[in-house]
Design a protein around this motif. Structure first.
Motif, PDB file in Angstrom:
ATOM      1  N   ILE A 444       0.851  -1.187   0.000  1.00 48.89           N
ATOM      2  CA  ILE A 444       0.000   0.000   0.000  1.00 48.89           C
ATOM      3  C   ILE A 444       0.887   1.238   0.000  1.00 48.89           C
ATOM      4  N   ARG A 445       0.588   2.167  -0.879  1.00 48.86           N
ATOM      5  CA  ARG A 445       1.376   3.400  -0.958  1.00 48.86           C
ATOM      6  C   ARG A 445       0.772   4.442  -0.025  1.00 48.86           C
ATOM      7  N   PRO A 446       1.491   4.820   1.067  1.00 46.25           N
ATOM      8  CA  PRO A 446       0.981   5.869   1.944  1.00 46.25           C
ATOM      9  C   PRO A 446       1.441   7.245   1.475  1.00 46.25           C
ATOM     10  N   ILE A 447       0.526   8.183   1.399  1.00 46.52           N
ATOM     11  CA  ILE A 447       0.852   9.560   1.036  1.00 46.52           C
ATOM     12  C   ILE A 447       0.297  10.477   2.121  1.00 46.52           C
ATOM     13  N   MET A 448       1.162  11.265   2.715  1.00 44.09           N
ATOM     14  CA  MET A 448       0.766  12.162   3.799  1.00 44.09           C
ATOM     15  C   MET A 448       0.190  13.458   3.234  1.00 44.09           C
ATOM     16  N   LEU A 449      -0.937  13.873   3.778  1.00 45.89           N
ATOM     17  CA  LEU A 449      -1.549  15.151   3.423  1.00 45.89           C
ATOM     18  C   LEU A 449      -1.490  16.068   4.643  1.00 45.89           C
ATOM     19  N   ILE A 555      -5.554   0.653  11.353  1.00 47.48           N
ATOM     20  CA  ILE A 555      -5.800   0.496   9.912  1.00 47.48           C
ATOM     21  C   ILE A 555      -5.332  -0.873   9.440  1.00 47.48           C
ATOM     22  N   VAL A 556      -4.257  -1.381  10.045  1.00 49.73           N
ATOM     23  CA  VAL A 556      -3.759  -2.708   9.692  1.00 49.73           C
ATOM     24  C   VAL A 556      -4.824  -3.763  10.008  1.00 49.73           C
ATOM     25  N   LYS A 557      -5.549  -3.564  11.103  1.00 55.48           N
ATOM     26  CA  LYS A 557      -6.619  -4.506  11.464  1.00 55.48           C
ATOM     27  C   LYS A 557      -7.735  -4.486  10.425  1.00 55.48           C
ATOM     28  N   ILE A 558      -8.011  -3.293   9.877  1.00 55.31           N
ATOM     29  CA  ILE A 558      -9.025  -3.183   8.820  1.00 55.31           C
ATOM     30  C   ILE A 558      -8.577  -3.971   7.590  1.00 55.31           C
ATOM     31  N   LEU A 559      -7.287  -3.848   7.240  1.00 60.14           N
ATOM     32  CA  LEU A 559      -6.753  -4.584   6.089  1.00 60.14           C
ATOM     33  C   LEU A 559      -6.884  -6.087   6.302  1.00 60.14           C
ATOM     34  N   ASP A 560      -6.549  -6.549   7.510  1.00 62.77           N
ATOM     35  CA  ASP A 560      -6.646  -7.977   7.808  1.00 62.77           C
ATOM     36  C   ASP A 560      -8.086  -8.471   7.643  1.00 62.77           C
ATOM     37  N   ALA A 561      -9.031  -7.681   8.155  1.00 62.29           N
ATOM     38  CA  ALA A 561     -10.440  -8.064   8.024  1.00 62.29           C
ATOM     39  C   ALA A 561     -10.844  -8.132   6.556  1.00 62.29           C
ATOM     40  N   GLY A 562     -10.395  -7.159   5.773  1.00 58.95           N
ATOM     41  CA  GLY A 562     -10.711  -7.158   4.344  1.00 58.95           C
ATOM     42  C   GLY A 562     -10.160  -8.378   3.634  1.00 58.95           C
ATOM     43  N   HIS A 563      -8.923  -8.756   3.974  1.00 61.41           N
ATOM     44  CA  HIS A 563      -8.326  -9.931   3.340  1.00 61.41           C
ATOM     45  C   HIS A 563      -9.058 -11.210   3.745  1.00 61.41           C
ATOM     46  N   ARG A 564      -9.522 -11.272   4.983  1.00 61.70           N
ATOM     47  CA  ARG A 564     -10.262 -12.467   5.399  1.00 61.70           C
ATOM     48  C   ARG A 564     -11.567 -12.596   4.620  1.00 61.70           C
ATOM     49  N   VAL A 565     -12.295 -11.474   4.485  1.00 60.37           N
ATOM     50  CA  VAL A 565     -13.537 -11.507   3.700  1.00 60.37           C
ATOM     51  C   VAL A 565     -13.234 -11.856   2.252  1.00 60.37           C
ATOM     52  N   TYR A 566     -12.194 -11.254   1.711  1.00 58.08           N
ATOM     53  CA  TYR A 566     -11.835 -11.492   0.313  1.00 58.08           C
ATOM     54  C   TYR A 566     -11.499 -12.966   0.069  1.00 58.08           C
ATOM     55  N   GLN A 567     -10.698 -13.546   0.962  1.00 59.42           N
ATOM     56  CA  GLN A 567     -10.310 -14.948   0.772  1.00 59.42           C
ATOM     57  C   GLN A 567     -11.519 -15.874   0.859  1.00 59.42           C
ATOM     58  N   TYR A 627      -0.090 -10.365   1.867  1.00 60.28           N
ATOM     59  CA  TYR A 627       0.620  -9.109   2.098  1.00 60.28           C
ATOM     60  C   TYR A 627       0.758  -8.305   0.812  1.00 60.28           C
ATOM     61  N   LYS A 628      -0.300  -8.294   0.051  1.00 55.98           N
ATOM     62  CA  LYS A 628      -0.332  -7.446  -1.133  1.00 55.98           C
ATOM     63  C   LYS A 628      -1.794  -7.158  -1.455  1.00 55.98           C
ATOM     64  N   PRO A 629      -2.076  -6.033  -2.087  1.00 54.94           N
ATOM     65  CA  PRO A 629      -3.465  -5.736  -2.451  1.00 54.94           C
ATOM     66  C   PRO A 629      -4.016  -6.807  -3.383  1.00 54.94           C
ATOM     67  N   GLU A 630      -5.230  -7.197  -3.114  1.00 62.53           N
ATOM     68  CA  GLU A 630      -5.857  -8.214  -3.961  1.00 62.53           C
ATOM     69  C   GLU A 630      -6.319  -7.589  -5.274  1.00 62.53           C
ATOM     70  N   ASN A 631      -6.285  -8.385  -6.297  1.00 59.09           N
ATOM     71  CA  ASN A 631      -6.726  -7.917  -7.610  1.00 59.09           C
ATOM     72  C   ASN A 631      -7.678  -8.949  -8.183  1.00 59.09           C
ATOM     73  N   TRP A 632      -8.936  -8.623  -8.156  1.00 55.40           N
ATOM     74  CA  TRP A 632      -9.957  -9.574  -8.591  1.00 55.40           C
ATOM     75  C   TRP A 632      -9.961  -9.644 -10.118  1.00 55.40           C
ATOM     76  N   ASN A 633      -9.465 -10.746 -10.638  1.00 57.74           N
ATOM     77  CA  ASN A 633      -9.360 -10.932 -12.079  1.00 57.74           C
ATOM     78  C   ASN A 633     -10.367 -11.994 -12.507  1.00 57.74           C
ATOM     79  N   ILE A 634     -11.468 -11.548 -13.083  1.00 56.70           N
ATOM     80  CA  ILE A 634     -12.545 -12.474 -13.439  1.00 56.70           C
ATOM     81  C   ILE A 634     -12.079 -13.491 -14.483  1.00 56.70           C
ATOM     82  N   ASP A 635     -11.322 -13.028 -15.466  1.00 54.91           N
ATOM     83  CA  ASP A 635     -10.871 -13.945 -16.515  1.00 54.91           C
ATOM     84  C   ASP A 635     -10.005 -15.062 -15.934  1.00 54.91           C
ATOM     85  N   ARG A 636      -9.085 -14.681 -15.063  1.00 49.69           N
ATOM     86  CA  ARG A 636      -8.216 -15.686 -14.447  1.00 49.69           C
ATOM     87  C   ARG A 636      -9.032 -16.611 -13.541  1.00 49.69           C
ATOM     88  N   MET A 637      -9.983 -16.028 -12.809  1.00 46.39           N
ATOM     89  CA  MET A 637     -10.841 -16.817 -11.941  1.00 46.39           C
ATOM     90  C   MET A 637     -11.636 -17.838 -12.753  1.00 46.39           C
TER      91      MET A 637
END
Length: 758
Positions: A444-449, A555-567, A627-637
């Motif tokens: 994830i690319r963090p950019i400070m504002l 925020i890391v906990k949010i990412l973990d939850a997202g990955h669990r739902v995604y998997q 440990y990387k952003p998921e990329n939902w690829n329908i064709d590959r799926m």
């Protein structure tokens, strides 16, 4: 005027609270039967209902009963899971109840809005969401009443005007007396920050497309069977006889368990996050967190502590430093202190100086850029040097020796003459460096504002190891190298929405943290909008997540939850695609090769019900964190699923050929054994797709495993007893089990190396 306004005593407030009850309206109880009936009126239900009518017209009473059972099960289960999700969100919503600045016993305190009673004196400021109807007694405010009137134009409120519960203060400050609470307020409900009717997230939209592809596959194979039937001379009567089977092919494609799987997985993670200091106000935020690849971070209260301290005081007047500090502290807002107010107040306390009481005070507004007070005949203005220098035109000649890049500056005017400049600095949080490293580790690319200048922003970025360029918002354009961007300085609140949209247009899935009123549009626009712990009520209502703890680690906990739902939903998708394709292809090729559909109609219905039971439980399955952003690829799926389905189909067709030509089994026996084979393959596909290791090396959750065992046991019992299908022997059952297990091992040995990088 304000000095004549007083709130209630604690004793009187307690009496009124006991008499009138809490400032809330109990939400309408969940109507299970209304939810149940709503599940009978959607696309999936219509297909099942059409199949039910077809079975009845053709006189297939038993099959019609099974279809009816499936229809009722889908409606009952959908309503049940909606009830559970509603309960989880309601529990979380109570923790998001706004707090209000109230005067009790002559002292200003922060109080849970449920404790408000008629007669309470409250302080209103920009960003507050009104929790009760109030009558403005001093000051001026502007309210957004779109939540109750639908009109988007802000409404100005003067003294003695009524402002209503559920509206947002978008500008101004003032004191108001509560006139109606709970059911008696105009909105008739306590402010609820939970958005229970959010638009579907990226994941759900993609899964819906998958279902469309499955229906297209079923339609294509159905057309092939019909053409083959006419080619063999079976005519219209033959096709009509096959209609129940063809209808079941479509039923097998219906995502009966998908809504329930989503509800289970999302509510499960929302409840888990609430225990870890993160409240979920929009379930799509959890889903999209797995795809997050860029996050825009507010410096203040996120990277730095929500605590600002005075690092230096430059006295530019003839007064002593102590006198200047006392005057500056008198111009701070004691009712609703900002971090700047708190810094100056704390600085005064550290110096051991007495606080002065102003004769008159006007709070800070964004329009003026300063607060104003009158003390002992002196007019005081405390706020932005840029704004105050417009009043004292000689101010710029006095600041040559002040380093404004050292931190945040606050100026004090005494009788419209520059008297002092304070430099305030934010302390970097102890966990910021580690948290940012963890975000970068996850791709994830963090950019400070920040609204600070470029030099100050660069210094903070260096402290937390944010490598790359820190540029001014004025230098940001289409040619900016996003890959080397670490931060953007001189950012105004209204710039944040533009930033979110800009990065979304570049193809990023954007996260955003914020706390202020002007952050609300950006928080709402971002896929994962996160309101920090000290955020204004309107910001919390706009974000999909609300942090209860300061800092970046939540925020890391949010990412973990997202990955669990995604998997879990990846497993669901692969399983759904694979087993549906396998069933339809075995039936199609079975008919083309052997002249009959190799599965009993009753068995097809039971098979569909059993699979939905298991796939629904996938929402609770054990998962692994990537440990990387998921990329939902329908064709590959689709390719992976078709590969799995093809493997099981090829082995299944060879097995049917062997039973027909070598073992001489009847069509009924073959149909039952194919049914058992399809059930076992579906259970094994779940085990194969849910893990990156071989299926025998990883165990599913207890609930998934239990339902699988029940399904398999029931399948064996139906086959051995000949219930709703032709009976087979224990030896024949053993043969199917061996073929299925050997097939699973062979397929998994090929599948896992291909999916290592999934």
């Amino acid at each position: 005027m304000e000095s004549q306004l007083h709130g209630l005593t604690a004793t009187e407030a307690a009496k009124r609270l006991e008499k009138d009850g809490p400032n809330e309206v109990p939400e309408p109880e969940f109507n299970f039967w209304k939810a149940f009936l709503s599940k009978l009126w959607n696309l999936s239900a219509w297909i099942l209902e059409a199949a039910l009518l077809l079975e009845l017209i053709l006189g297939k009473g038993i099959q019609a009963g099974f279809v009816l059972l499936m229809l009722l099960f889908a409606a009952y289960n959908g309503a049940t899971q909606k009830k559970k999700s509603r309960r989880v969100l309601n529990d979380i919503s109570h923790e998001l109840t706004p707090t209000v600045a109230v005067e009790r016993d002559g002292k200003w305190i922060k109080l849970n809005s449920k404790q408000l009673v008629v007669g309470d004196l409250i302080n209103l400021k920009r960003g507050d969401v009104l929790a009760a109807d109030v009558i403005l007694k001093s000051g001026k405010i502007t309210c957004d009443e779109s939540s109750i009137t639908g009109e988007s134009a802000p409404v100005n409120k003067q003294i003695n005007d009524t402002a209503y519960a559920g509206t947002t203060v978008v500008d101004g400050t003032g004191l108001a007396v509560v006139s109606a609470t709970g059911s008696n307020s105009r909105s008739g409900k306590t402010i609820n920050l939970i958005n229970q009717s959010a638009a579907p997230g990226h994941l759900q939209q993609l899964l819906t497309k998958i279902i469309f592809y499955l229906c297209m596959l079923s339609l294509s194979l159905t057309i092939i069977i019909i053409i083959a039937a006419f080619a063999r001379g079976e005519g219209l009567d033959g096709v009509i006889q096959m209609l129940p089977f063809l209808a079941m092919m479509f039923i097998a494609s219906i995502p009966v368990a998908m809504p329930s799987t989503f509800a289970i997985s999302n509510s499960f993670e929302a409840k888990r996050l609430s225990k870890e200091g993160v409240l979920t106000s929009d379930l799509t935020g959890i889903q999209d967190a797995a795809n997050l690849n860029l996050i825009l971070l507010d410096k203040t209260s996120t990277i730095t502590e929500n605590k600002t301290a005075v690092s230096s005081l430059t006295n530019l007047s003839s007064l002593t430093d102590s006198e200047v500090l006392q005057l500056a502290e008198a111009a701070t807002d004691k009712r609703n202190t900002s971090i700047i107010d708190e810094a100056i107040i704390d600085y005064l306390k550290k110096k051991g100086l007495a606080s002065l009481t102003p004769d008159k005070f006007t709070p800070f507004t964004s329009n003026t850029g300063y607060s104003e007070a009158l003390v002992n005949g002196k007019n005081l203005k405390l706020g932005s040097f840029k704004q105050l220098s417009l009043i004292d035109t000689q101010a710029n000649n006095q600041i040559k020796d002040i380093d404004f890049t050292a931190g945040r500056s606050v100026a004090l005017l005494v009788d419209d003459k520059l008297a002092a400049v304070f430099i305030l600095q934010d302390k970097v949080r102890d966990d910021s460096k580690a948290a940012l490293a963890e975000l970068k580790k996850r791709g994830i690319r963090p950019i400070m504002l920040t609204g600070d200048n470029q030099r100050t922003a660069a210094a903070v970025a260096k402290q937390v190891s944010l490598t790359g360029n820190v540029i001014s918002i004025h230098d940001f354009n289409e040619q900016t190298d996003l890959e080397s961007l670490a931060g953007i300085a001189d950012v105004l609140p209204e710039d944040k929405l533009k930033m979110v949209k800009f990065f979304q247009e570049k193809g990023y899935i954007v996260g955003m943290t914020g706390d202020g009123v002007n952050d609300a549009p950006a928080l709402k626009q971002a896929e994962v909008g996160i309101a920090v712990a000290n955020a204004a009520d309107v910001a919390k209502r706009s974000g999909k997540m609300v942090l209860l703890d300061d800092g970046l680690m939540p925020i890391v906990k949010i990412l973990d939850a997202g990955h669990r739902v995604y998997q879990r939903m990846t497993t669901w998708s692969l399983t759904k695609l694979s087993r549906t394709a396998e069933l339809t292809m075995i039936l199609t090729f079975g008919y083309l090769l052997f002249g009959y559909l190799p599965m009993a109609l009753n068995a097809m219905v039971i098979y569909t019900i059993m699979n939905n039971m298991v796939t629904m439980m996938i929402g609770t399955d054990n998962t692994h964190i990537t440990y990387k952003p998921e990329n939902w690829n329908i064709d590959r799926m689709a390719k992976v699923s078709m590969s799995l389905a093809s493997g099981w189909t090829i082995i299944g067709c060879l097995f049917v050929w062997f039973m027909n030509n070598k073992l001489g089994f009847s069509q009924g026996q073959v149909g039952t054994m194919v049914y058992v084979y399809c059930v076992l393959s579906a259970m094994l596909i779940v085990l194969i797709t849910r893990t990156k290791t071989y299926f025998w090396q990883s165990y599913p959750s207890r609930l998934v495993g239990t339902v699988q065992i029940i399904d398999v046991a029931l399948t064996f019992a139906l086959a051995l007893l000949g219930i709703a299908m032709t009976q087979i022997s224990l030896v024949n059952l053993g043969l199917v089990i061996v073929v299925s297990l050997v097939s699973a091992v062979i397929i998994d040995l090929i599948y896992q190396p291909v999916m290592k990088d999934r």
